[in-house]
Design an enzyme around this catalytic site. Sequence first.
Site, PDB file in Angstrom:
ATOM      1  N   HIS A 245       0.843  -1.189   0.000  1.00  0.00           N
ATOM      2  CA  HIS A 245       0.000   0.000   0.000  1.00  0.00           C
ATOM      3  C   HIS A 245       0.881   1.243   0.000  1.00  0.00           C
ATOM      4  O   HIS A 245       2.074   1.189   0.290  1.00  0.00           O
ATOM      5  CB  HIS A 245      -0.927   0.022   1.223  1.00  0.00           C
ATOM      6  CG  HIS A 245      -1.916  -1.104   1.242  1.00  0.00           C
ATOM      7  ND1 HIS A 245      -3.025  -1.140   0.432  1.00  0.00           N
ATOM      8  CD2 HIS A 245      -1.937  -2.254   1.975  1.00  0.00           C
ATOM      9  CE1 HIS A 245      -3.709  -2.263   0.666  1.00  0.00           C
ATOM     10  NE2 HIS A 245      -3.064  -2.953   1.589  1.00  0.00           N
TER      11      HIS A 245
ATOM     12  N   ASP B 163      -1.418   8.682  -1.825  1.00  0.00           N
ATOM     13  CA  ASP B 163      -1.276   9.830  -2.724  1.00  0.00           C
ATOM     14  C   ASP B 163      -2.154  10.941  -2.170  1.00  0.00           C
ATOM     15  O   ASP B 163      -3.382  10.826  -2.148  1.00  0.00           O
ATOM     16  CB  ASP B 163      -1.719   9.416  -4.136  1.00  0.00           C
ATOM     17  CG  ASP B 163      -1.923  10.597  -5.085  1.00  0.00           C
ATOM     18  OD1 ASP B 163      -1.604  11.745  -4.717  1.00  0.00           O
ATOM     19  OD2 ASP B 163      -2.434  10.372  -6.198  1.00  0.00           O
TER      20      ASP B 163
ATOM     21  N   HIS C  53      -3.634  14.488  -2.695  1.00  0.00           N
ATOM     22  CA  HIS C  53      -3.858  15.528  -3.691  1.00  0.00           C
ATOM     23  C   HIS C  53      -3.488  16.910  -3.162  1.00  0.00           C
ATOM     24  O   HIS C  53      -3.341  17.851  -3.944  1.00  0.00           O
ATOM     25  CB  HIS C  53      -5.327  15.523  -4.139  1.00  0.00           C
ATOM     26  CG  HIS C  53      -5.708  14.329  -4.961  1.00  0.00           C
ATOM     27  ND1 HIS C  53      -6.872  14.274  -5.695  1.00  0.00           N
ATOM     28  CD2 HIS C  53      -5.081  13.136  -5.168  1.00  0.00           C
ATOM     29  CE1 HIS C  53      -6.963  13.102  -6.311  1.00  0.00           C
ATOM     30  NE2 HIS C  53      -5.878  12.392  -6.004  1.00  0.00           N
TER      31      HIS C  53
ATOM     32  N   CYS D   3      -4.971   5.412  -1.900  1.00  0.00           N
ATOM     33  CA  CYS D   3      -3.878   4.486  -2.186  1.00  0.00           C
ATOM     34  C   CYS D   3      -3.676   4.427  -3.702  1.00  0.00           C
ATOM     35  O   CYS D   3      -4.643   4.447  -4.465  1.00  0.00           O
ATOM     36  CB  CYS D   3      -4.202   3.107  -1.634  1.00  0.00           C
ATOM     37  SG  CYS D   3      -2.825   1.931  -1.702  1.00  0.00           S
TER      38      CYS D   3
ATOM     39  N   HIS E 211      -7.732  -0.608  -5.448  1.00  0.00           N
ATOM     40  CA  HIS E 211      -7.636  -0.159  -4.056  1.00  0.00           C
ATOM     41  C   HIS E 211      -8.618   0.971  -3.776  1.00  0.00           C
ATOM     42  O   HIS E 211      -9.238   1.003  -2.703  1.00  0.00           O
ATOM     43  CB  HIS E 211      -6.207   0.295  -3.747  1.00  0.00           C
ATOM     44  CG  HIS E 211      -5.243  -0.831  -3.554  1.00  0.00           C
ATOM     45  ND1 HIS E 211      -4.303  -0.855  -2.546  1.00  0.00           N
ATOM     46  CD2 HIS E 211      -5.074  -1.988  -4.243  1.00  0.00           C
ATOM     47  CE1 HIS E 211      -3.595  -1.970  -2.622  1.00  0.00           C
ATOM     48  NE2 HIS E 211      -4.040  -2.663  -3.656  1.00  0.00           N
TER      49      HIS E 211
ATOM     50  N   MET F 191     -10.220   2.488  -0.201  1.00  0.00           N
ATOM     51  CA  MET F 191      -8.990   3.056   0.331  1.00  0.00           C
ATOM     52  C   MET F 191      -8.796   4.495  -0.132  1.00  0.00           C
ATOM     53  O   MET F 191      -7.939   4.815  -0.958  1.00  0.00           O
ATOM     54  CB  MET F 191      -7.793   2.197  -0.063  1.00  0.00           C
ATOM     55  CG  MET F 191      -6.668   2.292   0.936  1.00  0.00           C
ATOM     56  SD  MET F 191      -5.473   0.981   0.683  1.00  0.00           S
ATOM     57  CE  MET F 191      -4.409   1.284   2.083  1.00  0.00           C
TER      58      MET F 191
ATOM     59  N   HIS G 242     -26.998  17.259  -2.770  1.00  0.00           N
ATOM     60  CA  HIS G 242     -28.198  18.088  -2.633  1.00  0.00           C
ATOM     61  C   HIS G 242     -28.781  17.853  -1.246  1.00  0.00           C
ATOM     62  O   HIS G 242     -28.919  16.705  -0.813  1.00  0.00           O
ATOM     63  CB  HIS G 242     -29.222  17.726  -3.711  1.00  0.00           C
ATOM     64  CG  HIS G 242     -30.551  18.401  -3.545  1.00  0.00           C
ATOM     65  ND1 HIS G 242     -30.771  19.703  -3.912  1.00  0.00           N
ATOM     66  CD2 HIS G 242     -31.728  17.935  -3.048  1.00  0.00           C
ATOM     67  CE1 HIS G 242     -32.031  20.021  -3.666  1.00  0.00           C
ATOM     68  NE2 HIS G 242     -32.635  18.970  -3.134  1.00  0.00           N
TER      69      HIS G 242
ATOM     70  N   GLU H 193     -28.731  24.977  -4.980  1.00  0.00           N
ATOM     71  CA  GLU H 193     -29.629  23.857  -4.705  1.00  0.00           C
ATOM     72  C   GLU H 193     -28.884  22.528  -4.787  1.00  0.00           C
ATOM     73  O   GLU H 193     -29.111  21.614  -3.992  1.00  0.00           O
ATOM     74  CB  GLU H 193     -30.797  23.854  -5.690  1.00  0.00           C
ATOM     75  CG  GLU H 193     -30.360  23.825  -7.155  1.00  0.00           C
ATOM     76  CD  GLU H 193     -31.531  23.734  -8.115  1.00  0.00           C
ATOM     77  OE1 GLU H 193     -32.577  23.207  -7.723  1.00  0.00           O
ATOM     78  OE2 GLU H 193     -31.380  24.203  -9.266  1.00  0.00           O
ATOM     79  N   THR H 194     -27.996  22.406  -5.749  1.00  0.00           N
ATOM     80  CA  THR H 194     -27.196  21.200  -5.967  1.00  0.00           C
ATOM     81  C   THR H 194     -25.831  21.661  -6.451  1.00  0.00           C
ATOM     82  O   THR H 194     -25.724  22.652  -7.171  1.00  0.00           O
ATOM     83  CB  THR H 194     -27.855  20.296  -7.033  1.00  0.00           C
ATOM     84  OG1 THR H 194     -29.174  19.956  -6.603  1.00  0.00           O
ATOM     85  CG2 THR H 194     -27.063  19.019  -7.251  1.00  0.00           C
TER      86      THR H 194
ATOM     87  N   HIS I 293     -27.799  13.712  -6.063  1.00  0.00           N
ATOM     88  CA  HIS I 293     -29.028  13.970  -6.819  1.00  0.00           C
ATOM     89  C   HIS I 293     -29.041  13.336  -8.206  1.00  0.00           C
ATOM     90  O   HIS I 293     -29.796  13.758  -9.083  1.00  0.00           O
ATOM     91  CB  HIS I 293     -29.337  15.467  -6.919  1.00  0.00           C
ATOM     92  CG  HIS I 293     -30.814  15.754  -6.955  1.00  0.00           C
ATOM     93  ND1 HIS I 293     -31.624  15.405  -8.019  1.00  0.00           N
ATOM     94  CD2 HIS I 293     -31.634  16.324  -6.046  1.00  0.00           C
ATOM     95  CE1 HIS I 293     -32.863  15.775  -7.783  1.00  0.00           C
ATOM     96  NE2 HIS I 293     -32.907  16.331  -6.580  1.00  0.00           N
TER      97      HIS I 293
END
Length: 391
Positions: free
Chosen positions: A143, A146, A148, A184, A194, A199, A304, A328-329, A355
């Site tokens: 394992h 990563d 971001h 992962c 994964h 994960m 939503h 709303e969304t 939604h």
Amino acid sequence: MSEKLATRPEQLESTTRRDFFKGATAAAVGAATIAAFGSASAQASPSAAFRPIPDVDIASLQRVKQELVQPPFVPEHDQVATGKPKVIEVRMEVEEKLIEVDQGAKVWACTFNGSVPGPLIVCHQDDYIELTLVNPASNQLQHNIDFHASTGAMGGGTLTEVMPGEEVVFRFRATKAGTFVYHCAPGGPMIPFHVVSGMNGAIMVLPRDGLKDENGNPVRYDHAYYVGEQDFYLPKHSNGTYKQYDSLMHGMTDMLEVMKTLTPSHVVFNGAVGALTGKNALKAKVGESVLIIHSQANRDTRPHLIGGHGDLVWTAGSFTDRPSTNLETWHIPGGAAAAALYTFHQPGLYAYVNHNLIEAILLGAAAHFQVEGDWNDNLMTQVRKPGPITA
């Protein structure tokens, strides 16, 4: 699929070479990254727009151990940073475990700290995250992680590879404020395997001076909840029942075939159908503001709140951008996390859903908020109860 991944499960289980699950591309990138790590000769000439991150004496910074908690809850944290940047120490242990996604549907999950999603990490911009990643000897697979939110080395993936029985310590500086996915990523087909085995998780990097509304005014929240949306791909027997396996590896080949259809068997919040409903509904009171951090590591989603709104929504996850208002969304692309702030004005039960209502109602992507307080007839009332139709 590579020849090796097409071998029988018992052959896969007996293989322990560190580079087995890496695709050729991932391995090449990883080797190049490690070769260039810290090497000035590997650096290209910076552009005029390049602004180097100033060096910091790490040893001089205050260290804080963050106690991670299982989602939907979040670690204790300050909404506005105090003092200088800190080193936030966190520890995550990989657990490969059998979980129940729905009645009659179980899957061998890969997890960080035993939960799907993994725990939310919280820090402030320019803090350092120092992670100890543990892969117990009882696990079967290699394992890594990563982030971001990090910069370089495949998000840390090339610096955090651990085989069963190993641990690694890894540190990165959180230079960007926002919400970010981590997952992962061991290479090749094992990356999506994964991720869709559970994960993945998220990190929230708050601005040092806290969140701001669309006009730049400070905003605070009374509660924060983390919702991790997960797509599962459970193989079925010919009679329509779900297959069950005695180990993670034995189910992998079948699951990879289902994954290639791009059609999930389940789309759920926090690991299982109903995980955030009924007695597990999220709590709030009228007048309280709730920050919802929502991640999806693999597929697009569209949160939503039925009966409510996104008062402030950082749809792309960046807290340095002006938030959208009164949505709303909102849309979250796969591989991203977003944050939405809402102040409740009415008591009762609220449904928080993806939604795509097929995914919400039929596949499981729904949660509940249970809100206490007094009803306001001025906002909504039933003018006349149902009865016979009048002329």
